[in-house]
Design a protein around this motif. Structure first.
Motif, PDB file in Angstrom:
ATOM      1  N   ASP A  80       1.146  -1.104  -0.070  1.00 45.57           N
ATOM      2  CA  ASP A  80      -0.040  -0.029  -0.183  1.00 45.57           C
ATOM      3  C   ASP A  80       1.055   1.145   0.041  1.00 45.57           C
ATOM      4  OD1 ASP A  80       0.736   0.205   2.546  1.00 45.57           O
ATOM      5  OD2 ASP A  80      -0.968  -0.747   3.428  1.00 45.57           O
ATOM      6  N   GLY A  81       0.390   2.296   0.446  1.00 45.30           N
ATOM      7  CA  GLY A  81       1.376   3.498   0.370  1.00 45.30           C
ATOM      8  C   GLY A  81       2.214   3.650   1.282  1.00 45.30           C
ATOM      9  N   ASP A  82       2.312   2.770   2.454  1.00 46.76           N
ATOM     10  CA  ASP A  82       3.338   2.735   3.444  1.00 46.76           C
ATOM     11  C   ASP A  82       3.980   1.481   3.855  1.00 46.76           C
ATOM     12  OD1 ASP A  82       1.538   1.957   5.110  1.00 46.76           O
ATOM     13  OD2 ASP A  82       0.955   4.070   5.906  1.00 46.76           O
ATOM     14  N   THR A  83       3.829   0.513   3.131  1.00 51.72           N
ATOM     15  CA  THR A  83       4.269  -0.891   3.293  1.00 51.72           C
ATOM     16  C   THR A  83       4.665  -1.386   2.009  1.00 51.72           C
ATOM     17  OG1 THR A  83       2.597  -0.980   5.079  1.00 51.72           O
ATOM     18  CG2 THR A  83       3.649  -3.040   4.365  1.00 51.72           C
ATOM     19  N   VAL A  95       7.904  -4.622   5.242  1.00 53.19           N
ATOM     20  CA  VAL A  95       8.602  -3.442   5.656  1.00 53.19           C
ATOM     21  C   VAL A  95       7.750  -2.376   5.944  1.00 53.19           C
ATOM     22  CG1 VAL A  95      10.431  -1.772   5.586  1.00 53.19           C
ATOM     23  CG2 VAL A  95      10.730  -4.243   4.675  1.00 53.19           C
ATOM     24  N   ARG A  96       7.410  -1.839   7.027  1.00 54.73           N
ATOM     25  CA  ARG A  96       6.552  -0.856   7.357  1.00 54.73           C
ATOM     26  C   ARG A  96       7.408   0.606   7.365  1.00 54.73           C
ATOM     27  NH1 ARG A  96       3.816   3.657   8.146  1.00 54.73           N
ATOM     28  NH2 ARG A  96       1.920   3.355   9.342  1.00 54.73           N
ATOM     29  N   TYR A  97       7.156   1.693   6.518  1.00 55.89           N
ATOM     30  CA  TYR A  97       7.765   2.623   6.486  1.00 55.89           C
ATOM     31  C   TYR A  97       7.866   3.650   7.892  1.00 55.89           C
ATOM     32  CZ  TYR A  97       7.824   2.412   1.525  1.00 55.89           C
ATOM     33  OH  TYR A  97       7.945   2.210   0.168  1.00 55.89           O
ATOM     34  N   ILE A  98       8.757   3.919   8.480  1.00 52.97           N
ATOM     35  CA  ILE A  98       8.816   4.512   9.849  1.00 52.97           C
ATOM     36  C   ILE A  98       8.408   6.352   9.671  1.00 52.97           C
ATOM     37  CG2 ILE A  98      10.450   5.452  11.770  1.00 52.97           C
ATOM     38  CD1 ILE A  98      12.101   3.324  11.170  1.00 52.97           C
ATOM     39  N   GLY A  99       7.633   6.708  10.582  1.00 54.84           N
ATOM     40  CA  GLY A  99       7.428   8.261  10.451  1.00 54.84           C
ATOM     41  C   GLY A  99       6.447   8.685   9.894  1.00 54.84           C
ATOM     42  N   ILE A 100       5.651   7.805   8.998  1.00 55.25           N
ATOM     43  CA  ILE A 100       4.586   8.333   8.179  1.00 55.25           C
ATOM     44  C   ILE A 100       3.240   7.580   8.144  1.00 55.25           C
ATOM     45  CG2 ILE A 100       6.378   9.384   6.606  1.00 55.25           C
ATOM     46  CD1 ILE A 100       5.641   7.231   4.489  1.00 55.25           C
ATOM     47  N   ASP A 101       2.321   8.040   7.511  1.00 56.15           N
ATOM     48  CA  ASP A 101       1.035   7.172   7.456  1.00 56.15           C
ATOM     49  C   ASP A 101       0.282   7.580   6.340  1.00 56.15           C
ATOM     50  OD1 ASP A 101      -0.720   5.279   8.568  1.00 56.15           O
ATOM     51  OD2 ASP A 101      -2.025   6.934   9.216  1.00 56.15           O
ATOM     52  N   THR A 102      -0.058   6.463   5.394  1.00 61.05           N
ATOM     53  CA  THR A 102      -0.896   6.841   4.303  1.00 61.05           C
ATOM     54  C   THR A 102      -2.291   6.410   4.511  1.00 61.05           C
ATOM     55  OG1 THR A 102      -0.147   4.948   3.300  1.00 61.05           O
ATOM     56  CG2 THR A 102       1.092   6.698   2.789  1.00 61.05           C
ATOM     57  N   PRO A 103      -3.376   6.699   3.756  1.00 54.96           N
ATOM     58  CA  PRO A 103      -4.661   6.342   3.875  1.00 54.96           C
ATOM     59  C   PRO A 103      -4.897   4.834   3.873  1.00 54.96           C
ATOM     60  CG  PRO A 103      -4.633   8.457   2.480  1.00 54.96           C
ATOM     61  CD  PRO A 103      -3.317   7.810   2.763  1.00 54.96           C
ATOM     62  N   GLU A 104      -5.872   4.199   4.597  1.00 54.97           N
ATOM     63  CA  GLU A 104      -5.881   2.757   4.561  1.00 54.97           C
ATOM     64  C   GLU A 104      -6.461   2.034   3.246  1.00 54.97           C
ATOM     65  OE1 GLU A 104      -5.077   0.709   6.753  1.00 54.97           O
ATOM     66  OE2 GLU A 104      -4.621   2.058   8.602  1.00 54.97           O
ATOM     67  N   LYS A 143       3.907  -4.146  15.973  1.00 51.31           N
ATOM     68  CA  LYS A 143       3.108  -5.043  16.736  1.00 51.31           C
ATOM     69  C   LYS A 143       2.683  -6.177  15.525  1.00 51.31           C
ATOM     70  CE  LYS A 143      -1.002  -2.326  16.353  1.00 51.31           C
ATOM     71  NZ  LYS A 143      -1.920  -1.530  17.338  1.00 51.31           N
ATOM     72  N   TYR A 144       2.770  -5.825  14.521  1.00 45.93           N
ATOM     73  CA  TYR A 144       2.414  -6.927  13.242  1.00 45.93           C
ATOM     74  C   TYR A 144       3.543  -7.640  12.778  1.00 45.93           C
ATOM     75  CZ  TYR A 144      -1.788  -3.947  13.511  1.00 45.93           C
ATOM     76  OH  TYR A 144      -2.750  -3.103  13.873  1.00 45.93           O
ATOM     77  N   ASN A 145       4.692  -7.665  13.621  1.00 40.75           N
ATOM     78  CA  ASN A 145       5.951  -8.205  13.254  1.00 40.75           C
ATOM     79  C   ASN A 145       6.532  -7.737  11.843  1.00 40.75           C
ATOM     80  OD1 ASN A 145       7.984  -9.966  14.169  1.00 40.75           O
ATOM     81  ND2 ASN A 145       7.344 -11.487  12.896  1.00 40.75           N
ATOM     82  N   ARG A 146       6.209  -6.585  11.351  1.00 43.14           N
ATOM     83  CA  ARG A 146       6.645  -5.904  10.069  1.00 43.14           C
ATOM     84  C   ARG A 146       8.089  -5.251  10.572  1.00 43.14           C
ATOM     85  NH1 ARG A 146       1.488  -2.408   8.230  1.00 43.14           N
ATOM     86  NH2 ARG A 146       1.880  -1.915  10.484  1.00 43.14           N
ATOM     87  N   PHE A 147       9.021  -5.154   9.890  1.00 43.37           N
ATOM     88  CA  PHE A 147      10.211  -4.390   9.887  1.00 43.37           C
ATOM     89  C   PHE A 147      10.006  -3.157   9.763  1.00 43.37           C
ATOM     90  CE2 PHE A 147      12.482  -8.347   8.431  1.00 43.37           C
ATOM     91  CZ  PHE A 147      13.132  -8.625   9.571  1.00 43.37           C
ATOM     92  N   LEU A 148      10.597  -2.189  10.681  1.00 46.80           N
ATOM     93  CA  LEU A 148      10.358  -0.688  10.758  1.00 46.80           C
ATOM     94  C   LEU A 148      11.498   0.017  10.068  1.00 46.80           C
ATOM     95  CD1 LEU A 148       8.630  -0.066  14.289  1.00 46.80           C
ATOM     96  CD2 LEU A 148       7.464   0.004  11.982  1.00 46.80           C
ATOM     97  N   ARG A 149      11.753   0.762   9.091  1.00 43.95           N
ATOM     98  CA  ARG A 149      12.661   1.126   8.229  1.00 43.95           C
ATOM     99  C   ARG A 149      12.254   2.469   7.647  1.00 43.95           C
ATOM    100  NH1 ARG A 149      14.343  -2.636  11.192  1.00 43.95           N
ATOM    101  NH2 ARG A 149      15.741  -4.276  10.524  1.00 43.95           N
TER     102      ARG A 149
END
Length: 266
Positions: A80-83, A95-104, A143-149
């Motif tokens: 999606d936009g941030d994963t 991998v989940r992007y650190i520091g940002i959040d995009t619409p679900e 918490k979903y066991n995705r790498f934060l990077r």
């Protein structure tokens, strides 16, 4: 020569010793006088070495820079936009992007949010199928066991670019706050420039008036009976006992239903 030997024999022990010492001293002086001068080698020149300035210590006020560890991998898919999904040693990880959040886009209990598809498409264009550099802050996984990077493609900082172009909010959570101020500034700029999520809503153009159906352009006549609750076409078998003409609009207004047998206009 004999007289000299007789003289030497006639000396006392002390006298003989003094004579011998004097003779050695004389021979030494003679040897030095007749020997050639020794060649002297000039001392080697000293190389001039520029003195390196001493490094500043933390006590002198300069704080050491924080070094973030990183690894280079291949992005196999944008989720999606941030994963994203990346391949490491033949295995796939999220991998989940650190520091940002995009619409679900794929929330299990929420509908697709506005601008989620656009954020996904933009993220995909930046990273999918490319070699990316993953930079760790403090936390390893969420918490979903995705790498934060933090994610880079060459010199492009993907997390920051999504915020800069208005596809993501700045959304940092301690302790991973290395780029918090940068993301906040980029979001403010995107808001001011009315980009992406911050673009003004556009009103839908008014719909053109629908053309009336052919039956509505002219008065349509149907038929009812004295006792029935339906309207009919001419010739319907239900009209054998009574046949009362009436306009289609009046029949509908009075609550008559279309006959299923003859299928009159509706």
């Amino acid at each position: 020569m004999k007289k000299a030997l007789d003289w030497f024999k006639g000396l006392s022990i002390l006298g003989k010793a003094l004579v011998i010492i004097g003779a050695f001293f004389a021979l030494s002086v003679f040897a030095v006088a007749v020997s050639p001068p020794e060649e002297t080698t000039p001392p080697p020149k000293k190389e001039t070495v520029a003195e390196q300035p001493a490094e500043k210590t933390e006590e002198e006020g300069e704080k050491p820079k924080k070094e973030l560890s990183y690894e280079i991998v291949t992005c196999v898919r944008a989720v999606d936009g941030d994963t994203i999904e990346v391949e490491i040693d033949g295995k796939t990880y999220k991998v989940r992007y650190i520091g940002i959040d995009t619409p679900e886009l794929h929330h299990p209990s929420k509908p697709v949010e506005e601008y989620a598809q656009e954020a996904y498409e933009f993220n995909k264009s930046l990273v999918e199928g490319k070699e990316v550099r993953l930079v760790k802050d403090i936390s390893e996984v969420d918490k979903y066991n995705r790498f934060l990077r933090y994610v880079y493609v060459g010199d492009l900082f993907v997390n920051a670019e999504l915020v800069k172009q208005g596809y993501a909010h700045a959304s940092t959570y301690p302790p991973d706050v290395a780029h918090e101020d940068e993301f906040r500034e980029l979001e403010t700029q995107a808001r001011n420039d009315l980009l992406g999520l911050w673009a003004p809503e556009t009103e839908e153009p008014p719909k053109a008036a629908e053309e009336p159906k052919e039956e509505e352009k002219k008065e349509v006549t149907v038929y009812i009976t004295n006792t029935g609750e339906c309207y009919h076409r001419s010739g319907c078998s239900s009209l054998s006992k009574s046949c009362i003409p009436i306009s289609l609009n009046d029949a509908k207004a009075k609550g008559y239903r279309p006959c299923k047998r003859c299928n009159p206009p509706q």
